[in-house]
Scaffold this motif. Structure first.
Motif, PDB file in Angstrom:
ATOM      1  N   CYS A 146       0.832  -1.213   0.000  1.00 57.08           N
ATOM      2  CA  CYS A 146       0.000   0.000   0.000  1.00 57.08           C
ATOM      3  C   CYS A 146       0.862   1.256   0.000  1.00 57.08           C
ATOM      4  O   CYS A 146       0.500   2.268  -0.621  1.00 57.08           O
ATOM      5  N   SER A 147       1.993   1.220   0.659  1.00 55.23           N
ATOM      6  CA  SER A 147       2.895   2.364   0.659  1.00 55.23           C
ATOM      7  C   SER A 147       3.548   2.543  -0.706  1.00 55.23           C
ATOM      8  O   SER A 147       3.606   3.649  -1.254  1.00 55.23           O
ATOM      9  N   ALA A 148       4.033   1.450  -1.278  1.00 57.91           N
ATOM     10  CA  ALA A 148       4.744   1.527  -2.546  1.00 57.91           C
ATOM     11  C   ALA A 148       3.820   1.929  -3.693  1.00 57.91           C
ATOM     12  O   ALA A 148       4.245   2.622  -4.628  1.00 57.91           O
ATOM     13  N   LEU A 149       2.570   1.507  -3.633  1.00 61.33           N
ATOM     14  CA  LEU A 149       1.625   1.790  -4.714  1.00 61.33           C
ATOM     15  C   LEU A 149       0.625   2.866  -4.321  1.00 61.33           C
ATOM     16  O   LEU A 149      -0.461   2.971  -4.907  1.00 61.33           O
ATOM     17  N   SER A 150       0.987   3.704  -3.366  1.00 65.04           N
ATOM     18  CA  SER A 150       0.048   4.692  -2.824  1.00 65.04           C
ATOM     19  C   SER A 150      -0.587   5.600  -3.873  1.00 65.04           C
ATOM     20  O   SER A 150      -1.771   5.934  -3.746  1.00 65.04           O
ATOM     21  N   PRO A 151       0.132   6.018  -4.932  1.00 67.34           N
ATOM     22  CA  PRO A 151      -0.540   6.873  -5.919  1.00 67.34           C
ATOM     23  C   PRO A 151      -1.695   6.183  -6.634  1.00 67.34           C
ATOM     24  O   PRO A 151      -2.566   6.851  -7.199  1.00 67.34           O
ATOM     25  N   ALA A 152      -1.702   4.852  -6.621  1.00 71.59           N
ATOM     26  CA  ALA A 152      -2.743   4.098  -7.328  1.00 71.59           C
ATOM     27  C   ALA A 152      -3.936   3.772  -6.435  1.00 71.59           C
ATOM     28  O   ALA A 152      -4.908   3.187  -6.917  1.00 71.59           O
ATOM     29  N   ILE A 153      -3.883   4.112  -5.160  1.00 79.58           N
ATOM     30  CA  ILE A 153      -4.996   3.794  -4.261  1.00 79.58           C
ATOM     31  C   ILE A 153      -6.213   4.629  -4.644  1.00 79.58           C
ATOM     32  O   ILE A 153      -6.159   5.863  -4.661  1.00 79.58           O
ATOM     33  N   ASP A 154      -7.298   3.950  -4.971  1.00 80.00           N
ATOM     34  CA  ASP A 154      -8.528   4.645  -5.331  1.00 80.00           C
ATOM     35  C   ASP A 154      -9.735   4.061  -4.591  1.00 80.00           C
ATOM     36  O   ASP A 154     -10.874   4.309  -4.969  1.00 80.00           O
ATOM     37  N   GLY A 155      -9.465   3.287  -3.550  1.00 85.66           N
ATOM     38  CA  GLY A 155     -10.524   2.749  -2.705  1.00 85.66           C
ATOM     39  C   GLY A 155     -10.420   3.337  -1.314  1.00 85.66           C
ATOM     40  O   GLY A 155      -9.796   4.396  -1.117  1.00 85.66           O
ATOM     41  N   PRO A 156     -11.000   2.687  -0.319  1.00 84.42           N
ATOM     42  CA  PRO A 156     -10.876   3.170   1.059  1.00 84.42           C
ATOM     43  C   PRO A 156      -9.414   3.355   1.460  1.00 84.42           C
ATOM     44  O   PRO A 156      -8.537   2.587   1.046  1.00 84.42           O
ATOM     45  N   ARG A 157      -9.163   4.366   2.267  1.00 80.08           N
ATOM     46  CA  ARG A 157      -7.787   4.655   2.714  1.00 80.08           C
ATOM     47  C   ARG A 157      -7.307   3.526   3.636  1.00 80.08           C
ATOM     48  O   ARG A 157      -7.976   3.201   4.618  1.00 80.08           O
ATOM     49  N   PRO A 158      -6.134   2.928   3.350  1.00 78.43           N
ATOM     50  CA  PRO A 158      -5.634   1.844   4.194  1.00 78.43           C
ATOM     51  C   PRO A 158      -4.829   2.359   5.395  1.00 78.43           C
ATOM     52  O   PRO A 158      -4.093   3.349   5.279  1.00 78.43           O
ATOM     53  N   HIS A 159      -4.975   1.689   6.523  1.00 77.93           N
ATOM     54  CA  HIS A 159      -4.201   1.961   7.733  1.00 77.93           C
ATOM     55  C   HIS A 159      -3.733   0.612   8.284  1.00 77.93           C
ATOM     56  O   HIS A 159      -4.369  -0.419   8.054  1.00 77.93           O
ATOM     57  N   PHE A 160      -2.650   0.642   9.050  1.00 75.33           N
ATOM     58  CA  PHE A 160      -2.077  -0.603   9.555  1.00 75.33           C
ATOM     59  C   PHE A 160      -1.736  -0.461  11.028  1.00 75.33           C
ATOM     60  O   PHE A 160      -1.114   0.523  11.437  1.00 75.33           O
ATOM     61  N   VAL A 161      -2.149  -1.454  11.798  1.00 72.16           N
ATOM     62  CA  VAL A 161      -1.856  -1.496  13.231  1.00 72.16           C
ATOM     63  C   VAL A 161      -1.238  -2.851  13.525  1.00 72.16           C
ATOM     64  O   VAL A 161      -1.835  -3.891  13.230  1.00 72.16           O
ATOM     65  N   ALA A 162      -0.050  -2.855  14.131  1.00 71.51           N
ATOM     66  CA  ALA A 162       0.646  -4.098  14.441  1.00 71.51           C
ATOM     67  C   ALA A 162       1.119  -4.152  15.890  1.00 71.51           C
ATOM     68  O   ALA A 162       0.964  -5.169  16.567  1.00 71.51           O
TER      69      ALA A 162
END
Length: 546
Positions: free
Chosen positions: A168-184
């Motif tokens: 998601c970070s590497a392809l961030s310009p292509a994200i066109d759906g819900p905004r992704p977040h990550f919790v680990a």
């Protein structure tokens, strides 16, 4: 008759030949290898699946490579490659196959586990993922109050986090759906910071845990659910949580409908699981079409690794050179230097892949190794890294091998900046190889008017030893296809190293002991004695917590 005791790789003829060759190579400089072979920059390259590898700046010649290929054949690399793709249980300590390649293959591919084809099952899960992703992206799947999902939170750790987070970070310009977040992290600060930016009625959580019992993941999931129902109600869980797991009972008990659970298989190792339902968050954010392109790129690299002769095989070359640098030339560590801001998480992903896979102290047969296995792998993006630890890489006494990774084309309009980035990348690799002698420094300083004692005092601080090895990997651009190929390249490189060292790359028993002690500390209602230091630390924390 007793079975013969397996030989350590270090006791074999090929290892001894490489050791003798390395001793003869002690004073050889890479710059001299270029002088001896004017076509070296054309000879020491390999290209396929859109990835161009230049390994001409390695301290290696044709004799080195011949000896390394002999070592690979002695260790049965061809046979192990066949076993891997054939679904044999190459993970011998857990009696499992390692068939992550099946996750990115077309349905017709004949991958088998214990003789049973797995393609239909893989494709069925992938189609369920795609259908779900489209429902969320199109607004058909809505939250409990009827509002569209605007944000998706992946809750997982290790392989259940690093792969989709990197994608998601590497392809961030292509994200066109819900905004992704990550919790680990089990440090609640990460969850708190993430939730503070979100609204319960428009947030979807993906809980990723094969057992649905991973301590850190379950703690984050329970607190996320409490946050949700404090604004909505307990019934809202079903509309705002889905699971990637194999434990249907625990998933149902949490409040997630079994229809919203996406499974995977025991032949999928955590750090190799991005390509499975573990990638669901990335698929929702990027769309099934782009996720399929990611899989196609990885599959193309699988085909290259499987079918290409060793001498022209990208993962094989990277693996052999890594072992040469670490075990025979004594390189202290391996540095990842992607010259691409969007690959800022690549080193984190590669660390787990390499060090959890190959950080082993015994062979497949359970015998102690008498050589070093994985080096420490670390790094950051260029050109930031140049202003941090590159000082050590250039002038520190220890030598560290470096992999430079550069996209040829930028994904932004600032072409002059990409030209500067490219120049920095190439210059750093050249400087590490070339170095700068005292005579060269003296000439430079004299040209600036420095002379006498001041000149002589300044020279030692400006000398660069050089002769420091690196690879240069060029990719056309950071798109889904080439990112998939790049990640699969390093997966197979890791496997190649494990074969050369005679270790199992697919288990991770070293992770378990700390988990066991953590469980003892958390579950006991009375004082637990682990060791004097830990006992005193627990008393100190309890004192401050009063």
């Amino acid at each position: 008759m007793n079975a013969p005791i397996p030989k350590s790789p270090s006791a074999t003829p090929a290892w001894r030949a490489l050791s003798a060759h390395a001793a003869r190579f002690a004073d050889v400089r890479i710059a001299d290898l270029f002088a001896a072979d004017p076509q070296r920059a054309q000879h020491y390259v390999c290209e396929d699946v859109g990835i161009y590898l230049d390994y001409s700046k390695q301290r290696a010649n044709h004799e080195t490579l011949d000896l390394l290929f002999s070592f690979a054949r002695q260790q049965g690399l061809d046979a192990w490659r066949t076993r891997l793709f054939g679904g044999e249980h190459v993970n011998n300590t857990e009696n499992r196959a390692a068939l992550h390649m099946a996750l990115r293959a077309p349905r017709v591919a004949d991958f088998r586990d214990a003789g049973r084809r797995v393609g239909d099952e893989v494709q069925d899960v992938r189609e369920r993922m795609a259908a779900f992703a489209e429902r969320v992206r199109d607004g058909e799947w809505r939250g409990a109050t009827g509002k569209r999902i605007t944000d998706i939170v992946n809750i997982g750790i290790g392989g259940s986090d690093l792969g989709p987070r990197l994608v998601c970070s590497a392809l961030s310009p292509a994200i066109d759906g819900p905004r992704p977040h990550f919790v680990a992290n089990v440090d609640g600060a990460e969850l708190h910071q993430t939730l503070s930016r979100l609204r319960p009625e428009t947030t979807l959580f993906v809980v990723v845990s094969k057992t649905f019992a991973t301590q850190e993941t379950l703690a984050n999931a329970l607190h996320a659910r409490a946050w949700l129902i404090s604004s909505l109600d307990i019934e809202a869980t079903a509309q705002h949580f889905v699971a990637v797991s194999t434990n249907e009972e625990a998933v149902s008990a949490f409040g997630i409908a079994p229809d919203n659970m996406f499974g995977f298989w025991d032949w999928v190792g955590g750090r190799y699981s991005l390509w499975s339902a573990v990638g669901l968050t990335a698929m929702v954010a990027l769309g099934p079409r782009r996720f399929d392109a990611l899989l196609r790129g990885a599959h193309a690299m699988d085909t290259h690794f499987r079918r290409t002769p060793l001498e022209h095989n990208l993962p094989v070359l990277l693996g052999l050179l890594a072992v040469w640098n670490h075990n025979f030339l004594g390189c202290a560590s391996h540095v990842m230097a992607p010259y691409a801001q969007r690959l800022s998480l690549f080193s984190d992903w590669a660390q787990q892949l390499e060090m959890e896979s190959n950080g082993k102290g015994v062979t497949r047969d359970g015998l102690p190794v008498d050589f070093q296995t994985t080096p420490v792998l670390w790094g950051n993006v260029g050109s930031n890294a140049q202003h941090a630890y590159f000082q050590m890489l250039h002038q520190g006494p220890a030598v560290h091998a470096v992999d430079f990774i550069l996209p040829v084309f930028a994904d932004h309009p600032f072409r002059d900046m990409h030209r500067k980035l490219t120049a920095n990348c190439f210059a750093q690799a050249s400087a590490l190889m070339r170095g700068k002698t005292a005579d060269e420094v003296r000439e430079e300083l004299q040209a600036k008017g420095l002379e006498g004692d001041a000149l002589e005092a300044a020279i030692p601080h400006r000398v660069f030893p050089g002769n420091r090895p690196s690879n240069m990997l060029l990719i056309p651009r950071i798109d889904a296809f080439h990112l998939g190929a790049l990640l699969a390249l390093y997966e197979h490189r890791t496997f190649v190293e494990s074969v050369l060292w005679g270790i199992n790359a697919f288990d991770q028993w070293g992770v378990e002991f700390g988990k066991q002690l953590t469980k003892r500390l958390l579950e006991s209602e009375t004082e637990v004695s682990l060791d004097p230091s830990t006992d005193e630390l627990m008393r100190k924390v309890q004192f401050y917590a009063r």
